[in-house]
Structures are given as C-alpha cells and as structure tokens.
Write an enzyme that holds these catalytic residues in place. Sequence first.
Site, PDB file in Angstrom:
ATOM      1  N   ASP A   1       0.718  -1.285   0.052  1.00  0.00           N
ATOM      2  CA  ASP A   1      -0.097   0.043  -0.064  1.00  0.00           C
ATOM      3  C   ASP A   1       0.879   1.218  -0.103  1.00  0.00           C
ATOM      4  OD1 ASP A   1       1.140  -0.555   2.581  1.00  0.00           O
ATOM      5  OD2 ASP A   1      -1.307  -0.350   3.605  1.00  0.00           O
TER       6      ASP A   1
ATOM      7  N   ASP B   1       7.260   3.461   3.495  1.00  0.00           N
ATOM      8  CA  ASP B   1       7.639   4.612   4.572  1.00  0.00           C
ATOM      9  C   ASP B   1       9.141   4.616   4.800  1.00  0.00           C
ATOM     10  OD1 ASP B   1       6.035   6.383   6.965  1.00  0.00           O
ATOM     11  OD2 ASP B   1       7.657   5.193   7.723  1.00  0.00           O
TER      12      ASP B   1
ATOM     13  N   LYS C   1       6.355   7.549   0.592  1.00  0.00           N
ATOM     14  CA  LYS C   1       6.793   8.713   1.302  1.00  0.00           C
ATOM     15  C   LYS C   1       8.499   8.810   1.038  1.00  0.00           C
ATOM     16  CE  LYS C   1       3.152   8.516   4.619  1.00  0.00           C
ATOM     17  NZ  LYS C   1       3.084   8.167   6.200  1.00  0.00           N
TER      18      LYS C   1
HETATM   19  P1  IMP Z   1       7.886   0.594   6.360  1.00  0.00           P
HETATM   20  O1  IMP Z   1       8.576  -0.449   6.407  1.00  0.00           O
HETATM   21  O2  IMP Z   1       8.230   1.812   7.363  1.00  0.00           O
HETATM   22  O3  IMP Z   1       8.229   1.242   4.904  1.00  0.00           O
HETATM   23  O4  IMP Z   1       6.485   0.648   6.673  1.00  0.00           O
HETATM   24  C1  IMP Z   1       5.243   0.247   5.589  1.00  0.00           C
HETATM   25  C2  IMP Z   1       4.022   0.076   6.156  1.00  0.00           C
HETATM   26  O5  IMP Z   1       3.629   1.300   7.200  1.00  0.00           O
HETATM   27  C3  IMP Z   1       2.853   0.175   5.446  1.00  0.00           C
HETATM   28  O6  IMP Z   1       2.732  -1.187   4.864  1.00  0.00           O
HETATM   29  C4  IMP Z   1       1.762   0.865   6.300  1.00  0.00           C
HETATM   30  O7  IMP Z   1       1.364  -0.453   6.905  1.00  0.00           O
HETATM   31  C5  IMP Z   1       2.468   1.419   7.140  1.00  0.00           C
HETATM   32  N1  IMP Z   1       2.183   2.944   6.976  1.00  0.00           N
HETATM   33  C6  IMP Z   1       3.164   3.871   6.518  1.00  0.00           C
HETATM   34  N2  IMP Z   1       2.799   5.034   6.478  1.00  0.00           N
HETATM   35  C7  IMP Z   1       1.442   4.997   6.681  1.00  0.00           C
HETATM   36  C8  IMP Z   1       0.393   5.966   6.525  1.00  0.00           C
HETATM   37  O8  IMP Z   1       0.428   7.017   6.317  1.00  0.00           O
HETATM   38  N3  IMP Z   1      -0.953   5.354   6.743  1.00  0.00           N
HETATM   39  C9  IMP Z   1      -1.142   4.019   6.957  1.00  0.00           C
HETATM   40  N4  IMP Z   1      -0.066   3.066   7.276  1.00  0.00           N
HETATM   41  C10 IMP Z   1       1.044   3.409   6.943  1.00  0.00           C
HETATM   42 MG    MG Z   2       0.973  -2.222   5.908  1.00  0.00          MG
END
Ligand code: IMP
Ligand code: MG
Length: 187
Positions: free
Chosen positions: A104, A107, A135
């Site tokens: 989805d 981050d 992001k």
């Molecule tokens: P990463 O491992 O930090 O890249 O995390 C990604 C995960 O964080 C995604 O699959 C989402 O579940 C969650 N996430 C990051 N940003 C958001 C947001 O703005 N809204 C909802 N979920 C988010």
């Molecule tokens: Mg997720």
Amino acid sequence: MMDSMIAKVLVSAEEIDELTTRIAAKIDEDYSGRGDKRLVLLGILKGSVVFLGDLMRKLKTPHEIEFMKVSSYGAGTKSTGELKIHLDVTRSDLGDCDIIIVEDIIDSGRTLSHLVRYLKERGAVSVRTCTCLDKPSRREVDFSADYVGREIPDEFVVGYGLDYDEKYRMLPYVGVLAPEAYTGSAE
Ligand code: IMP
Ligand code: MG
C-alpha cells in the site's frame, strides 16, 4: 460520518483509477513473453488488498495471487523497524515464479527491503516491488520500488486500504485524517 474525519483528500478516486491503469499497462509491457514462468502478485495484508484488486482487474497478463502478513510497525504512527512474519507463502514452487510484491505504501522502506531479500532467499526467479503510495522523505534504508503509483509528502494517510486503528480502509480515495480522529481512540 467517516468522511468528516478527513481533513483533505490527497489522492482522488479518479487519480487512483489513472495510476492503477498506468501501472497495470507497464507490468503488462514488462512481463510479456516470459515463457512458462508464473507471475505471482504477492499482496501484503491488509493494506494492499484494494490496490491489488484493482491491479488484478486491469492486468492483461495472466497471474496468480498470494498473500503475506508482516509488520514493521508498532502501535501508533511510527515505524519500529522490526519485521515480523505473521503469515507466510506456503507454496514450494517459488523457483518457477516471478514475484511482484504489492504494497500500500512505503515509509521507512524496511518492510519491502527485508521482504525482497527473504523471497530471493526462498528461490524466486525474480522479485520486483509495486506500491500505490511512497513517502520518499521518510526513508531509513536505501530502497526504491519498481512501480510507484504516487509520491506523497510526510503525512499519515488513510483510505483505499490504508487504516488508522483498523478504520477508514474502505474509503475510495486517500486522505489525511483530521486531528479529531486521533482523540478518543487512545488506550
Ligand atoms: P515501512 O516498513 O516503514 O516502509 O512501512 C510500511 C508500512 O507502514 C505500510 O505497509 C503501512 O502499513 C504502514 N504505513 C506507513 N505510512 C502509513 C500511513 O500514512 N498510513 C497508514 N499506514 C502507513
Ligand atoms: Mg501495511
């Protein structure tokens, strides 16, 4: 009313329709004429399900679907950087599969960079990544996806599969929550 908790719409339903059409066309172009290998879209539960469903209906390339449930996220809205596998892919023929991980949002980048390594170790022929939202300003590890729907600024967003406290996933657009939405559900 759900929509009253949305301070602003960041990606409209129309824009989502456009970006999913664009990504599906690019995947069709990239994965044509690959012989006998299976194309597997691997959805990361739960946030990717709406995006995955849209891609499935727009792809012309035959494909299969699988799901994994992982978390790199602690309580609240900050990433912990830990990857836990809650639900794994059980099929044993990854050596015949080209995999596209469908996420989805990216981050910190930790979830997808761990998962790509994991699936390659499991013997997948190829592993690419596809995310609806990105992001880039939040990255903690060097990672970029192969297919990106839309880059967004550093704001917490919901809708189109994304949740806050399991709510708002059903909204047909991506929006930023109003401050009131965060009050009242705290433990
Ligand atoms: P990463 O491992 O930090 O890249 O995390 C990604 C995960 O964080 C995604 O699959 C989402 O579940 C969650 N996430 C990051 N940003 C958001 C947001 O703005 N809204 C909802 N979920 C988010
Ligand atoms: Mg997720």
